[in-house]
Design a protein around this motif. Structure first.
Motif, PDB file in Angstrom:
ATOM      1  N   ASN A 241      51.740   8.627  26.604  1.00 33.90           N
ATOM      2  CA  ASN A 241      50.412   8.437  25.997  1.00 33.90           C
ATOM      3  C   ASN A 241      50.525   8.362  24.473  1.00 33.90           C
ATOM      4  OD1 ASN A 241      49.078   8.442  28.437  1.00 33.90           O
ATOM      5  ND2 ASN A 241      48.433  10.574  28.302  1.00 33.90           N
ATOM      6  N   GLU A 242      51.231   9.306  23.896  1.00 30.71           N
ATOM      7  CA  GLU A 242      51.347   9.343  22.436  1.00 30.71           C
ATOM      8  C   GLU A 242      52.167   8.166  21.910  1.00 30.71           C
ATOM      9  OE1 GLU A 242      52.637  13.142  21.064  1.00 30.71           O
ATOM     10  OE2 GLU A 242      50.995  14.201  22.063  1.00 30.71           O
ATOM     11  N   TYR A 244      52.254   5.226  23.259  1.00 29.64           N
ATOM     12  CA  TYR A 244      51.317   4.088  23.294  1.00 29.64           C
ATOM     13  C   TYR A 244      50.440   4.078  22.038  1.00 29.64           C
ATOM     14  CZ  TYR A 244      46.583   2.360  24.110  1.00 29.64           C
ATOM     15  OH  TYR A 244      45.360   1.775  23.945  1.00 29.64           O
ATOM     16  N   VAL A 245      49.857   5.232  21.699  1.00 31.68           N
ATOM     17  CA  VAL A 245      49.013   5.314  20.502  1.00 31.68           C
ATOM     18  C   VAL A 245      49.830   5.008  19.245  1.00 31.68           C
ATOM     19  CG1 VAL A 245      47.567   6.824  19.084  1.00 31.68           C
ATOM     20  CG2 VAL A 245      47.424   6.953  21.576  1.00 31.68           C
ATOM     21  N   ALA A 246      51.048   5.539  19.179  1.00 27.26           N
ATOM     22  CA  ALA A 246      51.908   5.310  18.018  1.00 27.26           C
ATOM     23  C   ALA A 246      52.230   3.830  17.864  1.00 27.26           C
ATOM     24  CB  ALA A 246      53.197   6.118  18.154  1.00 27.26           C
ATOM     25  N   THR A 247      52.435   3.151  18.983  1.00 24.73           N
ATOM     26  CA  THR A 247      52.736   1.716  18.943  1.00 24.73           C
ATOM     27  C   THR A 247      51.533   0.929  18.459  1.00 24.73           C
ATOM     28  OG1 THR A 247      54.242   2.038  20.812  1.00 24.73           O
ATOM     29  CG2 THR A 247      53.612  -0.216  20.306  1.00 24.73           C
ATOM     30  N   TYR A 248      50.353   1.302  18.940  1.00 24.84           N
ATOM     31  CA  TYR A 248      49.130   0.605  18.502  1.00 24.84           C
ATOM     32  C   TYR A 248      48.863   0.886  17.018  1.00 24.84           C
ATOM     33  CZ  TYR A 248      45.057  -2.090  20.051  1.00 24.84           C
ATOM     34  OH  TYR A 248      44.125  -3.085  20.271  1.00 24.84           O
ATOM     35  N   LEU A 274      60.357  -4.710  19.021  1.00 26.46           N
ATOM     36  CA  LEU A 274      61.719  -4.433  18.563  1.00 26.46           C
ATOM     37  C   LEU A 274      61.795  -3.105  17.824  1.00 26.46           C
ATOM     38  CD1 LEU A 274      62.884  -7.980  17.344  1.00 26.46           C
ATOM     39  CD2 LEU A 274      63.774  -6.675  19.293  1.00 26.46           C
ATOM     40  N   PHE A 275      60.814  -2.853  16.961  1.00 22.08           N
ATOM     41  CA  PHE A 275      60.809  -1.612  16.196  1.00 22.08           C
ATOM     42  C   PHE A 275      60.619  -0.414  17.131  1.00 22.08           C
ATOM     43  CE2 PHE A 275      59.027   1.747  13.575  1.00 22.08           C
ATOM     44  CZ  PHE A 275      59.831   1.699  12.444  1.00 22.08           C
ATOM     45  N   ALA A 276      59.743  -0.569  18.115  1.00 22.35           N
ATOM     46  CA  ALA A 276      59.461   0.534  19.037  1.00 22.35           C
ATOM     47  C   ALA A 276      60.697   0.894  19.856  1.00 22.35           C
ATOM     48  CB  ALA A 276      58.303   0.166  19.956  1.00 22.35           C
ATOM     49  N   LYS A 277      61.440  -0.102  20.273  1.00 24.08           N
ATOM     50  CA  LYS A 277      62.630   0.156  21.087  1.00 24.08           C
ATOM     51  C   LYS A 277      63.746   0.819  20.277  1.00 24.08           C
ATOM     52  CE  LYS A 277      61.966  -3.548  24.481  1.00 24.08           C
ATOM     53  NZ  LYS A 277      62.490  -4.829  25.007  1.00 24.08           N
ATOM     54  N   GLN A 282      60.943   7.830  15.478  1.00 25.89           N
ATOM     55  CA  GLN A 282      60.238   7.570  14.227  1.00 25.89           C
ATOM     56  C   GLN A 282      58.785   7.173  14.483  1.00 25.89           C
ATOM     57  OE1 GLN A 282      62.242   4.774  11.682  1.00 25.89           O
ATOM     58  NE2 GLN A 282      60.546   4.648  10.229  1.00 25.89           N
ATOM     59  N   MET A 283      58.555   6.426  15.546  1.00 21.19           N
ATOM     60  CA  MET A 283      57.188   6.031  15.893  1.00 21.19           C
ATOM     61  C   MET A 283      56.325   7.258  16.171  1.00 21.19           C
ATOM     62  SD  MET A 283      56.758   2.565  16.178  1.00 21.19           S
ATOM     63  CE  MET A 283      55.746   2.158  17.581  1.00 21.19           C
ATOM     64  N   LEU A 284      56.854   8.162  16.960  1.00 21.62           N
ATOM     65  CA  LEU A 284      56.102   9.373  17.295  1.00 21.62           C
ATOM     66  C   LEU A 284      55.879  10.246  16.067  1.00 21.62           C
ATOM     67  CD1 LEU A 284      57.794  10.226  20.710  1.00 21.62           C
ATOM     68  CD2 LEU A 284      55.411   9.542  20.372  1.00 21.62           C
ATOM     69  N   ARG A 285      56.883  10.312  15.204  1.00 22.57           N
ATOM     70  CA  ARG A 285      56.770  11.106  13.989  1.00 22.57           C
ATOM     71  C   ARG A 285      55.693  10.529  13.068  1.00 22.57           C
ATOM     72  NH1 ARG A 285      56.310  15.672  11.440  1.00 22.57           N
ATOM     73  NH2 ARG A 285      56.971  15.577   9.263  1.00 22.57           N
TER      74      ARG A 285
END
Length: 340
Positions: A241-242, A244-248, A274-277, A282-285
């Motif tokens: 869930n988080e 997903y939110v971080a990616t958006y 690409l960045f998410a993978k 870092q995305m979650l942070r």
């Protein structure tokens, strides 16, 4: 229009006519008018008002519990929870890749992928409540909306039926949006993104883009890039869930600060994926820092002030623990690139 009131009015008018002498011709004309008025009344749909009983909104936890207690055996047979690797790729991944998901989390992970195989079912009350809740929370309405209609395009679906946009993510695409709009800490961000999606030049289909964020999150989970975080927190649903939110959030900041338009959507989605993978931690942070800044009254980069964001909210860790728990672009004008 009140059905009984109109009916009584027609009867009263007929009685008044029959109390005085009239010709057969006049009588037939009056009778025909009454019949037509009554038939027209049959076709009138009662308007939904504040006094009506709208569908109650549904929490993410309640919707998740529905899937946890539903037999998804047939769907579980078709899931692919991890990437199938062979030869050198399999050896390299085993030696140098991310850790495997703990055994006790496999059932929860498989549930996620089963939900992603589930289609919208009009006969299921929970499914309909999820759709209504998403619409109401984004629009800020208390009233129900019809199951089909152009109003779904207002929140970024590509047509009159949201179900047709869920290819590749199934009902999980709606579950993630539900989480986004029902968590009091992420709702202001969801509305910020929705507001940008209505921009005269930077507009994009909010819901279709959200589904693509779910698709990316699923792929990152499938590639086991989230396994380490899931193992650390001993949960899969909350982490996903988080993420997903971080990616958006990442897409939103790129879109807003770089003045992207719908013509850039395909390139932006590839960049975000690409960045998410490569950088899941870092995305979650970034999301954690972003929400912390909003809680303390700051204005995170790439956003606008939102009074709702000033309300105190639980910490990201607490959220993770309970998480398991103007008109958009018209459908004909979108031709959205990057749809699942």
């Amino acid at each position: 229009m009140n059905r009984m009131g109109v009916g009584l009015r027609i009867i009263a008018r007929w009685l008044s006519r029959t109390s005085s002498p009239v010709s057969d011709c006049e009588e037939n004309v009056e009778l025909e008018k009454a019949r037509q008025e009554w038939e027209a009344l049959e076709n009138v749909q009662p308007a939904l008002t504040e006094d009506s009983n709208p569908t109650p909104i549904i929490s993410f936890n309640e919707a998740l519990q529905y899937f946890q207690t539903t037999d998804l055996g047939d769907l579980l047979k078709n899931i692919q929870p991890t990437i199938r690797r062979t030869g050198l790729a399999a050896i390299t991944h085993f030696l140098f890749g991310p850790p495997r998901l703990h055994r006790e989390l496999l059932e929860e992970r498989d549930l996620v992928f089963a939900i992603a195989q589930c289609h919208v079912d009009n006969s299921q009350t929970v499914h309909m409540r999820v759709l209504q809740t998403i619409y109401k929370r984004l629009i800020g309405s208390r009233l129900d909306c019809p199951r089909y209609g152009a109003h779904w395009e207002n929140i970024g679906f590509q047509g009159t039926d949201p179900a047709t946009d869920l290819r590749g993510t199934g009902f999980l695409g709606l579950m993630h949006t539900l989480y986004f709009v029902m968590d009091p800490e992420t709702l202001p961000l969801a509305r910020d993104i929705y507001k940008l999606s209505q921009h005269p030049t930077q507009n994009f289909p909010f819901s279709v883009m959200s589904i693509n964020m779910t698709r990316i999150a699923l792929q990152v989970l499938r590639e086991e890039a989230l396994s380490k975080e899931c193992n650390r927190r001993q949960q899969v649903v909350g982490v996903l869930n988080e993420f997903y939110v971080a990616t958006y959030l990442h897409l939103y900041q790129l879109w807003k600060t770089q003045q992207k338009t719908i013509a850039d959507s395909g390139f932006v989605l590839k960049e975000v994926e690409l960045f998410a993978k490569k950088n899941p931690k870092q995305m979650l942070r970034r999301l954690e820092v972003f929400l912390k800044e909003r809680r303390t009254g700051g204005i995170p980069r790439g956003t606008s002030p939102d009074p709702q964001a000033q309300q105190p909210s639980p910490s990201l860790g607490e959220r993770g623990a309970r998480a398991g728990t103007g008109q958009g672009s018209k459908g004909k004008e979108m031709h959205f690139t990057g749809v699942c």
